[in-house]
Design a protein around this motif. Structure first.
Motif, short mmCIF file in Angstrom:
data_model
loop_
_atom_site.label_atom_id
_atom_site.label_comp_id
_atom_site.label_asym_id
_atom_site.label_seq_id
_atom_site.Cartn_x
_atom_site.Cartn_y
_atom_site.Cartn_z
N ASP A 1 -14.53 -19.16 6.04
CA ASP A 1 -13.57 -18.42 6.85
C ASP A 1 -13.26 -17.05 6.26
N VAL A 2 -13.84 -16.74 5.10
CA VAL A 2 -13.70 -15.42 4.50
C VAL A 2 -14.85 -14.55 5.00
N HIS A 3 -14.52 -13.47 5.68
CA HIS A 3 -15.54 -12.59 6.26
C HIS A 3 -15.63 -11.29 5.46
N PHE A 4 -16.87 -10.86 5.21
CA PHE A 4 -17.15 -9.64 4.46
C PHE A 4 -17.63 -8.56 5.43
N TYR A 5 -17.16 -7.33 5.19
CA TYR A 5 -17.56 -6.18 5.98
C TYR A 5 -18.04 -5.10 5.01
N ALA A 6 -19.33 -4.85 4.98
CA ALA A 6 -19.92 -3.87 4.07
C ALA A 6 -20.37 -2.65 4.84
N PHE A 7 -19.83 -1.48 4.49
CA PHE A 7 -20.18 -0.21 5.11
C PHE A 7 -21.18 0.51 4.21
N GLY A 8 -22.28 1.01 4.79
CA GLY A 8 -23.25 1.75 4.01
C GLY A 8 -24.55 1.96 4.77
N GLU A 9 -25.61 2.14 4.01
CA GLU A 9 -26.94 2.41 4.58
C GLU A 9 -27.72 1.10 4.69
N ALA A 10 -28.21 0.80 5.89
CA ALA A 10 -28.95 -0.45 6.11
C ALA A 10 -30.44 -0.26 5.87
N TRP A 11 -31.09 -1.32 5.40
CA TRP A 11 -32.55 -1.32 5.32
C TRP A 11 -33.08 -2.62 5.94
N GLY A 12 -34.39 -2.59 6.27
CA GLY A 12 -35.04 -3.76 6.84
C GLY A 12 -35.01 -3.75 8.36
N PRO A 13 -35.56 -4.83 8.97
CA PRO A 13 -36.16 -5.99 8.29
C PRO A 13 -37.51 -5.65 7.65
N GLU A 14 -37.74 -6.22 6.45
CA GLU A 14 -38.98 -6.03 5.72
C GLU A 14 -39.84 -7.28 5.89
N ASN A 15 -40.68 -7.29 6.91
CA ASN A 15 -41.50 -8.46 7.21
C ASN A 15 -42.52 -8.71 6.11
N ASN A 16 -42.75 -9.97 5.84
CA ASN A 16 -43.71 -10.41 4.80
C ASN A 16 -43.34 -9.91 3.41
N LYS A 17 -42.04 -9.66 3.22
CA LYS A 17 -41.56 -9.21 1.91
C LYS A 17 -40.25 -9.93 1.61
N PRO A 18 -40.31 -11.03 0.85
CA PRO A 18 -39.08 -11.77 0.52
C PRO A 18 -38.11 -10.91 -0.26
N ASP A 19 -36.85 -11.20 -0.08
CA ASP A 19 -35.83 -10.48 -0.84
C ASP A 19 -36.03 -10.71 -2.33
N GLN A 20 -35.90 -9.65 -3.14
CA GLN A 20 -36.24 -9.74 -4.55
C GLN A 20 -35.24 -10.54 -5.38
N TYR A 21 -34.05 -10.79 -4.83
CA TYR A 21 -33.05 -11.56 -5.58
C TYR A 21 -32.82 -12.96 -5.01
N PHE A 22 -32.87 -13.10 -3.67
CA PHE A 22 -32.54 -14.38 -3.06
C PHE A 22 -33.71 -15.02 -2.33
N ASP A 23 -34.85 -14.33 -2.26
CA ASP A 23 -36.11 -14.89 -1.73
C ASP A 23 -36.10 -15.20 -0.24
N PHE A 24 -35.07 -14.81 0.51
CA PHE A 24 -35.14 -15.04 1.95
C PHE A 24 -36.08 -14.00 2.57
N GLU A 25 -36.57 -14.32 3.75
CA GLU A 25 -37.52 -13.43 4.43
C GLU A 25 -37.20 -13.40 5.92
N PRO A 26 -37.24 -12.22 6.57
CA PRO A 26 -37.58 -10.92 5.99
C PRO A 26 -36.42 -10.32 5.20
N GLY A 27 -36.75 -9.39 4.32
CA GLY A 27 -35.71 -8.72 3.56
C GLY A 27 -34.85 -7.84 4.45
N ASN A 28 -33.55 -7.98 4.33
CA ASN A 28 -32.58 -7.19 5.08
C ASN A 28 -31.42 -6.88 4.15
N GLY A 29 -30.75 -5.77 4.38
CA GLY A 29 -29.58 -5.54 3.55
C GLY A 29 -28.91 -4.22 3.80
N ILE A 30 -27.93 -3.95 2.95
CA ILE A 30 -27.17 -2.72 3.06
C ILE A 30 -26.78 -2.27 1.65
#
Length: 347
Positions: free
Chosen positions: A130-159
């Motif tokens: 029930d705790v919601h996070f709101y992050a403002f910044g520069e978005a990247w992704g989706p990076e297809n066929n490239k797992p996230d370097q810290y959490f290994d999910f795919e595709p890589g997405n983030g901000i």
């Protein structure tokens, strides 16, 4: 200017720390079945490396927070779809440079570094969806066929760039712009309370052009914590703050100036001053004694005749050290703040 200024809404599921020369706190966020990573800067590549930060535990700005609550989970394009959500540190009224403190990424002891302020909020969010996070910044992704370097999910997405994004010089100047600053807001739905974390590099200038976000003067923003004439030292968390100083008093009898510094105990408990010291930019100190009640202000006359601090009218630093010798607060002032004889400077 940032290419993809977005706000990411979601819930936290994991936390990681990188340990390279450009450290971040990495937060895994889930939103409608898609994973993202928030990369939160905690150290500057440029000197001084410690960031300016404000950790507001009871953040109130209904116009912003009520609008955020209506957003769908995931990324929202601020420029294209919700320009009214854009954050601007310099012009937006959410934060002032003087409200920010300097903190290292990691330092021994409780409640004295960025990890101590940020990690508990993230851990609470991981335990409670029930705790919601709101992050403002520069978005990247989706990076297809490239797992996230810290959490290994795919595709890589983030901000990333979750900090002030204007007032930069040199290699970072290309990303300057108004109405595109980063921040991390957290909504605790069960209590309807908000927290806000604002981050800024000490090298960034708060005097910026309203059209470009580029610096318009050499001054980084006037008086305030984190500035001054010498390279800053880390500031530890403290309930005691410097709030004012009489730097250029009217000459007293015999031509002797009575400079003063005023400090406050911001907490709800009595705070001891035994062993604490006031210090000027040249290392001259004056030892304090006694204690301050909750909310008490105390104006301290500086004893220059005994080798104590002397406040130069040309500008300088005033430092408050705790009984362990660590910097508990530091304020800087310029020549403009001392021009009127007998006037008190407010920090």
């Amino acid at each position: 200017m940032l290419k993809n200024y977005r706000v990411l809404k979601g819930t936290a599921s994991a936390l990681a720390l990188d340990d390279d020369n450009d450290p971040h706190i990495e937060i895994r966020i889930e939103a409608n079945g898609v994973s993202y990573r928030i990369a939160l800067n905690v150290r500057s590549k440029e000197s001084p490396h410690d960031l300016l930060y404000a950790n507001i535990v009871d953040f109130k700005h209904p116009a912003l927070t009520e609008a955020l609550e209506t957003l769908p989970m995931g990324l929202t394009d601020i420029r294209k779809d919700r320009p009214e959500l854009a954050i601007d540190y310099v012009r937006g009224g959410l934060i002032e440079r003087e409200d920010m403190n300097v903190a290292p990424f990691q330092l021994s002891g409780p409640k004295n570094d960025l990890r101590d302020f940020i990690e508990p909020i993230v851990q609470e969010g991981i335990a409670d969806s029930d705790v919601h996070f709101y992050a403002f910044g520069e978005a990247w992704g989706p990076e297809n066929n490239k797992p996230d370097q810290y959490f290994d999910f795919e595709p890589g997405n983030g901000i990333h760039d979750i900090h002030m994004n204007q007032g930069d010089g040199g290699s970072f100047k290309a990303t300057n712009g108004p109405n595109q600053d980063g921040a991390l807001l957290v909504h605790f739905n069960d209590t309807d309370e908000w927290a806000a974390i604002f981050l800024c590099f000490q090298s960034q200038n708060w005097n910026t052009d309203a059209a470009t976000g580029h610096p318009v003067s050499d001054s980084r923003g006037g008086q305030g914590r984190g500035e001054g004439t010498r390279r800053p030292q880390p500031v530890v968390a403290s309930s005691l703050r410097i709030v004012a100083a009489l730097i250029n008093p009217v000459n007293g009898e015999g031509g002797t100036e009575a400079e003063t510094v005023t400090i406050i105990n911001r907490s709800d408990m009595e705070a001891s001053l035994e062993g604490w010291k006031l210090e000027d930019e040249n290392g001259r100190t004056q030892t304090l004694s006694g204690s301050l009640s909750a909310g008490e202000l105390r104006t301290i006359a500086l004893d220059a005749a005994a080798g104590g601090p002397q406040l130069a009218n040309r500008g300088g630093d005033i430092i408050l050290r705790n009984a362990d010798g660590a910097v508990a607060d530091r304020v800087g002032y310029g020549k403009s703040e001392t021009a009127n004889e007998g006037w008190t400077t407010i920090f």
